[in-house]
Design a protein around this motif. Structure first.
Motif, PDB file in Angstrom:
ATOM      1  N   SER A 193     -26.301  28.256  29.121  1.00 57.27           N
ATOM      2  CA  SER A 193     -27.006  27.594  28.027  1.00 57.27           C
ATOM      3  C   SER A 193     -27.825  26.403  28.534  1.00 57.27           C
ATOM      4  O   SER A 193     -28.544  26.523  29.524  1.00 57.27           O
ATOM      5  CB  SER A 193     -25.992  27.194  26.940  1.00 57.27           C
ATOM      6  N   SER A 204     -36.508  25.377  22.563  1.00 53.74           N
ATOM      7  CA  SER A 204     -35.919  25.996  21.372  1.00 53.74           C
ATOM      8  C   SER A 204     -36.826  25.933  20.150  1.00 53.74           C
ATOM      9  O   SER A 204     -36.398  26.297  19.062  1.00 53.74           O
ATOM     10  CB  SER A 204     -34.594  25.282  21.025  1.00 53.74           C
ATOM     11  N   VAL A 242     -34.465  29.979  18.358  1.00 55.48           N
ATOM     12  CA  VAL A 242     -33.119  29.710  17.841  1.00 55.48           C
ATOM     13  C   VAL A 242     -32.873  30.742  16.738  1.00 55.48           C
ATOM     14  O   VAL A 242     -33.257  30.537  15.589  1.00 55.48           O
ATOM     15  CB  VAL A 242     -32.984  28.279  17.283  1.00 55.48           C
ATOM     16  N   ILE A 251     -27.846  31.190  19.105  1.00 55.44           N
ATOM     17  CA  ILE A 251     -28.149  29.852  19.609  1.00 55.44           C
ATOM     18  C   ILE A 251     -29.395  29.849  20.487  1.00 55.44           C
ATOM     19  O   ILE A 251     -30.269  28.984  20.348  1.00 55.44           O
ATOM     20  CB  ILE A 251     -26.956  29.298  20.424  1.00 55.44           C
ATOM     21  N   HIS A 304     -23.307  34.416  22.404  1.00 58.10           N
ATOM     22  CA  HIS A 304     -23.667  33.281  23.258  1.00 58.10           C
ATOM     23  C   HIS A 304     -22.473  32.811  24.086  1.00 58.10           C
ATOM     24  O   HIS A 304     -22.640  32.348  25.218  1.00 58.10           O
ATOM     25  CB  HIS A 304     -24.177  32.119  22.391  1.00 58.10           C
TER      26      HIS A 304
END
Length: 361
Positions: free
Chosen positions: A114, A170, A176, A250, A334
């Motif tokens: 991430s 993002s 997202v 995410i 995720h």
């Protein structure tokens, strides 16, 4: 387990470090002595060193006399809200301390989940040292086809691997996914994100404006001043992107795989029994032919995102696309792709196995 106390889990030992990180290594002393490859594992936002526990143990079980794994400690929990640059500085200092404590290390690799992928990219830019050659061989920051070696923390850089990392930020369309691609929601998120995710949120949504400078993610696609972001990436033997094609609410597929919409591949269910959740793989050369072509409406990128794609495409990437659409934990994709929770071991283990099977030593 207390700090400094080793825990034996079969053939794998681990020890907590002073700030809550974890070193994972073989319990056999001769293996520990010969292991010269440092693998730094970096967690995501609001995460902790334990998020990579399963992955770290699998690496050591498979490569006991080759790797020494350090699960990063300096940016845990709310410290992940301090900004990609602040976290990157902390990670760089942490890596240097690990190297200092284990002088037998010769090689280094990163595995980051991430936002940890962005933090790792910042840290290697700080840790990079160019090759010791004459000025005639110095590298241009904009030259896509030049090959850089150099070192990371004075170690030979081998693998740079990110897992569901938002390399394009993002803020773009469907970057997202839980915002459902609704433009109004995406714009509102960009205005409000700093209230929840503070400085890190500003970096992710490309809304930071430090003293009139371009957004940090834009600055991280080139060499500037004391930071050699693109040369550091280029110095690794290989760069790999693991991305969820669906059910990752995410981080979207496009930002984690550094692609335009028109470049997203068609994929089908995996027929590979060894890696059932890996549905597509490709090797992308540096400076792809379409890099300077004008954007199409289908691409959905604004100028800044296009610059990020172009800048990061100046180095070759291996892209590994993953789908958990048949998994009972698919809505937590995720986390499953990292195998963050012990309940997910059976689901995401093949991704870790693929990672280790293709790991250069």
């Amino acid at each position: 387990m207390e700090h400094g106390e080793a825990m034996d889990n079969g053939d794998v030992c681990s020890m907590l470090t002073p700030n809550g990180g974890e070193d994972v290594y073989s319990c056999i002393e001769s293996d520990v002595s010969s292991a010269d490859h440092l693998v730094v594992m970096v967690h995501g936002i609001l995460g902790s060193a334990s998020d990579w526990k399963f992955g770290a143990e699998q690496f050591v079980k498979r490569l006991p006399d080759k790797v020494f794994v350090h699960c990063s400690e300096r940016n845990m929990a709310r410290l992940t809200l301090d900004g990609v640059d602040v976290m990157g500085e902390r990670l760089a200092e942490e890596v240097l301390e690990v190297i200092k404590k284990k002088p037998g290390l010769r090689k280094i690799s990163f595995v980051a989940h991430s936002v940890g992928g962005l933090v790792a990219r910042y840290a290697i830019g700080k840790l990079y040292r160019p090759p010791k050659r004459g000025t005639g061989d110095e590298l241009s920051a904009d030259a896509c086809n030049e090959v850089s070696k150099g070192t990371i923390g004075d170690l030979e850089p081998i693998n740079f691997i990110t897992v569901a990392s938002p390399h394009l930020g993002s803020r773009g369309n469907k970057q997202v996914p839980f915002l459902f691609g609704v433009t109004a929601l995406e714009r509102a998120a960009g205005r409000l994100v700093h209230w929840i995710f503070r400085r890190t949120g500003q970096h992710l949504f490309l809304t930071d404006d430090d003293e009139g400078k371009p957004p940090l993610l834009r600055r991280m696609i080139e060499d500037n001043g004391e930071y050699h972001f693109i040369s550091a990436l280029r110095s690794f033997e290989r760069r790999v992107l693991y991305s969820n094609v669906d059910y990752d609410h995410i981080v979207g597929w496009r930002t984690s795989s550094i692609r335009r919409n028109s470049e997203l591949p068609k994929w089908e269910d995996s027929i590979n029994e060894k890696y059932p959740h890996i549905v597509y793989e490709e090797r992308c050369k540096a400076c792809a032919e379409n890099q300077n072509e004008s954007m199409t409406e289908d691409d959905g990128l604004d100028q800044l995102e296009e610059e990020l794609v172009n800048g990061l495409s100046c180095v070759p990437w291996e892209k590994v696309d993953v789908s958990f659409h048949n998994s009972r934990f698919r809505f937590a994709a995720h986390s499953v792709i990292q195998v963050k929770d012990h309940h997910m071991h059976a689901e995401g283990a093949d991704v870790i196995q693929h990672m280790i099977d293709h790991f250069l030593l």
